[in-house]
Design a protein around this motif. Structure first.
Motif, PDB file in Angstrom:
ATOM      1  N   ALA A  65      -3.553  -1.304 -11.713  1.00  0.00           N
ATOM      2  CA  ALA A  65      -2.408  -0.652 -11.205  1.00  0.00           C
ATOM      3  C   ALA A  65      -2.238   0.664 -12.204  1.00  0.00           C
ATOM      4  N   ARG A  74       0.326  -1.012   0.141  1.00  0.00           N
ATOM      5  CA  ARG A  74       0.045  -0.114   0.054  1.00  0.00           C
ATOM      6  C   ARG A  74       0.761   1.318  -0.465  1.00  0.00           C
ATOM      7  N   GLU A 134     -12.321   5.100  -3.722  1.00  0.00           N
ATOM      8  CA  GLU A 134     -12.346   6.722  -2.700  1.00  0.00           C
ATOM      9  C   GLU A 134     -11.939   7.878  -4.009  1.00  0.00           C
ATOM     10  N   ARG A 135     -11.479   7.815  -5.492  1.00  0.00           N
ATOM     11  CA  ARG A 135     -11.987   8.138  -6.269  1.00  0.00           C
ATOM     12  C   ARG A 135     -13.458   8.492  -6.838  1.00  0.00           C
ATOM     13  N   THR A 154     -11.203  -0.451  -3.205  1.00  0.00           N
ATOM     14  CA  THR A 154     -10.923   0.526  -2.572  1.00  0.00           C
ATOM     15  C   THR A 154     -10.506   1.759  -2.902  1.00  0.00           C
ATOM     16  N   SER A 155      -9.685   1.137  -3.617  1.00  0.00           N
ATOM     17  CA  SER A 155      -8.509   2.786  -4.439  1.00  0.00           C
ATOM     18  C   SER A 155      -9.958   4.061  -5.748  1.00  0.00           C
ATOM     19  N   ASN A 161       2.101   1.861  -3.825  1.00  0.00           N
ATOM     20  CA  ASN A 161       0.884   1.979  -4.948  1.00  0.00           C
ATOM     21  C   ASN A 161       0.906   0.055  -5.681  1.00  0.00           C
ATOM     22  N   LEU A 179      -4.306   3.544 -12.429  1.00  0.00           N
ATOM     23  CA  LEU A 179      -5.037   4.305 -11.714  1.00  0.00           C
ATOM     24  C   LEU A 179      -3.409   4.340 -11.188  1.00  0.00           C
ATOM     25  N   PHE A 180      -2.817   4.461 -11.307  1.00  0.00           N
ATOM     26  CA  PHE A 180      -1.068   4.659 -11.189  1.00  0.00           C
ATOM     27  C   PHE A 180      -0.391   5.214 -11.659  1.00  0.00           C
ATOM     28  N   GLU A 215     -12.170   6.507   1.245  1.00  0.00           N
ATOM     29  CA  GLU A 215     -11.776   4.725   1.134  1.00  0.00           C
ATOM     30  C   GLU A 215     -12.200   3.978   1.515  1.00  0.00           C
ATOM     31  N   GLN A 253      -7.694  -3.922  -2.851  1.00  0.00           N
ATOM     32  CA  GLN A 253      -7.439  -2.804  -3.318  1.00  0.00           C
ATOM     33  C   GLN A 253      -7.855  -2.160  -4.265  1.00  0.00           C
ATOM     34  N   TYR A 272       0.353  -3.043  -5.667  1.00  0.00           N
ATOM     35  CA  TYR A 272      -1.000  -4.336  -6.081  1.00  0.00           C
ATOM     36  C   TYR A 272      -1.066  -5.949  -5.840  1.00  0.00           C
TER      37      TYR A 272
END
Length: 293
Positions: free
Chosen positions: A176, A38, A59-60, A55-56, A41, A179-180, A65, A52, A43
């Motif tokens: 992943a 976490r 949250e967005r 939740t991500s 970042n 998102l990141f 979250e 994960q 997964y």
């Protein structure tokens, strides 16, 4: 009465051992998630990675979250039902205990970033998690998640479907990246790889074990073992014990280390007084059924 007490003692020892392993696995899994994955970042694979993602995304969408531990448990819950119906009640109970303890450990373990370097987090998170999974499997417990799906497919068809893990973990890696940033997709794949290699090193799933059973109840033993495992058994009749000169039967078979705990359960049920000798690292020539192939 003595036999009943001995059997109860064996059962209590097994439950104590597996409960201890479940607690240790829960702590290890929470460290991998909250100390490495976490903060970096990264997964995880399987149901943890899906939790994960959920939740991500939430949250967005909502700006808040939800606890990843709760999502993790909710995703496992329908798999408990599948395991109860398709595998066994005992397996389901141990798996539910392990998942519950892991949920609690994830919730209690604070997110503690030792570093945010994604490569370090991917490698060490994967190594810690792989050790935990290998340790759990080696002691006969499952961490839940895709393990339940794989075991169910193996029981119903005699084969495993590796494509399920590939599809799920591939989707996790792509998420992943989305998102990141795409480098994080590769970092997650790196973590999957490290976790798998460490699991194999600890668990040695395909290590072959030669088993020799000396028993007075060969029919019960054969029925119990073959009911649980797809293994051939060679029977040697008219063996004689040197101590009491009683007639015995010698049974020979080969299993994998992955199947050892299932074999032990079969022996406890059929003939707990049998003499069992297990030899490691045997080399096999000829036909040997491998459910993973």
């Amino acid at each position: 009465m003595k036999e009943i007490r001995e059997k109860l003692q064996l059962v209590n020892n097994e439950y104590t051992k597996k409960s201890t392993v479940a607690v240790l696995y829960a702590i290890i899994a929470s460290v991998a998630l909250n100390v490495f994955w976490r903060p970096g970042n990264i997964y995880a694979s399987g149901v943890t990675g899906i939790a994960q993602i959920v939740t991500s995304v939430m949250e967005r969408m909502t700006g808040s979250e939800p606890p990843v531990s709760i999502i993790y448990y909710l995703l496992n819950f329908p798999l408990f039902i599948l395991a109860w119906k398709q595998i066994s009640k005992k397996f389901t109970i141990f798996t539910a205990v392990t998942v519950t303890l892991t949920t609690i450990a994830i919730q209690l373990m604070p997110v503690t970033p030792l570093t945010t370097d994604p490569i370090i987090c991917a490698v060490f998170g994967g190594a810690v998690n792989g050790f935990g999974i290998g340790f759990a499997l080696k002691n006969g417990i499952s961490s839940g998640g895709l393990d339940i799906v794989s075991i169910t497919i193996r029981k119903l068809t005699g084969r495993t479907v590796g494509s399920i893990a590939i599809i799920v973990n591939g989707s996790i890696a792509l998420t992943a990246g989305y998102l990141f940033g795409w480098p994080y997709a590769f970092y997650s794949v790196l973590s999957f790889f490290v976790s798998g290699k460490v699991t194999d090193a600890v668990f040695t799933k395909q290590q072959k074990l030669q088993v020799m059973i000396i028993t007075k109840e060969p029919d019960k033993v054969i029925e119990s073992v073959q009911e649980r495992l797809r293994r051939g058994i060679t029977i040697i009749h008219d063996a004689e014990g040197a101590y009491d000169h009683g007639e015995k039967t010698v049974l020979l078979t080969v299993i994998t280390r992955f199947e050892l705990h299932v074999f032990e359960e079969a022996m406890m049920e059929s003939d707990p007084k049998a003499f069992v000798s297990i030899a490691d690292n045997v080399q096999i020539l000829g036909n040997f059924y491998d459910p993973g192939m």
